[in-house]
Design an enzyme around this catalytic site. Structure first.
Site, mmCIF file in Angstrom:
data_model
loop_
_atom_site.group_PDB
_atom_site.id
_atom_site.type_symbol
_atom_site.label_atom_id
_atom_site.label_comp_id
_atom_site.label_asym_id
_atom_site.label_seq_id
_atom_site.Cartn_x
_atom_site.Cartn_y
_atom_site.Cartn_z
ATOM 1 N N ARG A 76 0.825 -1.207 0.000
ATOM 2 C CA ARG A 76 0.000 0.000 0.000
ATOM 3 C C ARG A 76 0.865 1.266 0.000
ATOM 4 O O ARG A 76 1.776 1.401 -0.782
ATOM 5 C CB ARG A 76 -0.990 -0.043 1.159
ATOM 6 C CG ARG A 76 -2.083 -1.101 0.957
ATOM 7 C CD ARG A 76 -3.160 -1.035 2.011
ATOM 8 N NE ARG A 76 -4.313 -1.856 1.653
ATOM 9 C CZ ARG A 76 -5.367 -2.024 2.445
ATOM 10 N NH1 ARG A 76 -5.418 -1.440 3.628
ATOM 11 N NH2 ARG A 76 -6.376 -2.773 2.056
ATOM 12 N N SER A 77 0.609 2.208 0.913
ATOM 13 C CA SER A 77 1.279 3.515 0.827
ATOM 14 C C SER A 77 2.757 3.482 1.181
ATOM 15 O O SER A 77 3.450 4.490 0.988
ATOM 16 C CB SER A 77 0.567 4.541 1.703
ATOM 17 O OG SER A 77 -0.621 4.966 1.083
ATOM 18 N N ALA A 78 3.258 2.362 1.662
ATOM 19 C CA ALA A 78 4.714 2.267 1.807
ATOM 20 C C ALA A 78 5.385 2.375 0.440
ATOM 21 O O ALA A 78 6.588 2.660 0.354
ATOM 22 C CB ALA A 78 5.094 0.956 2.494
ATOM 23 N N LYS A 80 4.958 4.780 -1.498
ATOM 24 C CA LYS A 80 5.272 6.196 -1.718
ATOM 25 C C LYS A 80 6.738 6.517 -1.435
ATOM 26 O O LYS A 80 7.327 7.374 -2.093
ATOM 27 C CB LYS A 80 4.366 7.079 -0.860
ATOM 28 C CG LYS A 80 2.896 7.102 -1.289
ATOM 29 C CD LYS A 80 2.084 8.044 -0.412
ATOM 30 C CE LYS A 80 0.653 8.223 -0.924
ATOM 31 N NZ LYS A 80 -0.198 7.068 -0.618
#
Length: 400
Positions: A76-78, A80
């Site tokens: 997921r947002s890791a 980014k």
């Protein structure tokens, strides 16, 4: 008791103990954690089921398999933090000016009041476009064209540069399109593969290649055990990201609902999409090794990615205070969350990125630490998962 595989170096036994307790006390289903210190791997552990929904899908072929040494997971947002490194490497190599308008590289972006949005603003969640007036379908979100086109046409929700708010989903198209334009036509997935994963020997992808699907576990939402109330304290109502998300009119709900309906993250088409905000896939070992390489050379000869000046830029605060989307105080450097109450890492020197529901990757240059944790059991949190935090506390204990 869960059968934990892997090893820890002498002095890092508390991390293994915390990892076991995550299964015993915090509802963990399948997970892995890895830590590098001064370029040397000191923790490499994995355990549990590869599929978080194995019980529900007992008839599905392959369900019930154990997490293996090379099991990878959607983080997921890791993602980014990996995506941010692409732009910072382009800057380090003289191919991108952080203070230039985004429109310098992406002329179509210069519309509707976004003419002065800089690359720095985009990395620091100050671009003002955390949501879209018209959400994208999953097919549009993953086609590589509709997302950038929608962001280019979108009017900002605040004057760009004047405020900050987490670009939960739109970060995919902001950063991905900038990488494409500044790198001479390389997609972000290709850039990650060629400039980060291949030189470091990582099992890390933004856009899963054909043939790797069998290595990736299935994620599912799970219920975290209810924590007992703290003695002597009375709960007080407080607006948080969960409450804001429940409000259909809030910017929070709109930002996290930029793709509607939400895509199936176990779908092969989604995993193959190069979504820089949310669809990265990695092993914990590779996530930790990536962050270790940002802050120093690796013991086995792997290259250091960030020059000292780039490292300073990555972890210097660009955005601090009330977040227009997460409705709590947040701190961001250039693409990375910084240590603070809403994103607690190892120390004030740390920088990295969590993934909604669990995963976490970060570096701490002062301690020489690269940390990676991935899980398939998505609990209801955004920035401070209790399982990840238990592991971070254990690392801190080992360093004392």
């Amino acid at each position: 008791m869960v059968d934990v595989q892997g090893a820890v170096a002498d002095g890092f036994e508390p991390v293994r103990e915390a990892f076991v307790r995550n299964f015993d006390e915090r509802g963990e289903v399948g997970a892995a954690v890895a830590v590098y210190r001064d370029g040397r791997k000191v923790v490499d552990l994995w355990a549990g089921a590869a599929d978080a929904d194995a019980d529900a899908d007992a008839d599905r072929e392959g369900s019930g398999a154990l997490w293996a040494r090379d099991t990878a997971q959607v983080v997921r947002s890791a993602t980014k933090g990996v995506a941010a490194a692409c732009l910072l490497l382009l800057h380090q190599r003289g191919q991108l000016d952080l203070d230039a308008p985004v429109g310098t590289y992406w002329p179509e972006f210069k519309t509707a009041g976004k003419e002065r949005v800089t690359v720095r603003d985009a990395l620091a969640h100050r671009a003002g476009v955390p949501a879209l007036d018209i959400p994208l379908t999953p097919a549009q979100a993953t086609d590589g064209v509709s997302g950038p086109r929608a962001i280019a046409a979108q009017a900002p929700f605040w004057t760009p540069g004047d405020d900050h708010g987490y670009h939960a989903m739109t970060y995919s198209w902001l950063i991905g399109e900038l990488v494409l334009r500044a790198s001479g036509g390389r997609s972000i997935g290709r850039y990650v593969a060629e400039e980060i994963a291949r030189p470091l020997g990582l099992d890390l992808w933004v856009g899963l290649p054909a043939g790797q699907e069998a290595r990736v576990g299935r994620i599912a939402a799970i219920q975290a055990p209810e924590a007992p109330p703290a003695a002597g304290l009375r709960a007080r109502p407080k607006r948080n990201v969960t409450e804001a998300y429940d409000d259909p009119a809030s910017l929070t709900r709109r930002a996290f609902g930029t793709i509607d309906p939400l895509p199936d993250e176990n779908d092969p088409g989604y995993r193959a999409a190069e979504l820089a905000a949310s669809a990265g896939i990695a092993t914990a070992r590779s996530l930790a090794r990536f962050y270790a390489a940002l802050v120093g050379g690796l013991e086995d000869g792997g290259p250091r990615l960030f020059a000292p000046a780039t490292l300073t830029s990555a972890r210097t605060a660009e955005s601090e205070g009330p977040d227009r989307v997460l409705v709590v105080n947040t701190r961001f450097g250039l693409g990375y969350m910084l240590h603070g109450p809403s994103s607690p890492f190892l120390s004030p020197a740390s920088f990295g990125h969590p993934g909604r529901g669990g995963s976490l990757g970060f570096a701490d240059p002062d301690a020489g630490i690269g940390f990676g944790y991935v899980t398939n059991g998505m609990q209801k949190n955004v920035t401070a998962d209790p399982r990840a935090q238990a592991l971070v506390r254990a690392v801190r204990e080992c360093l004392r």
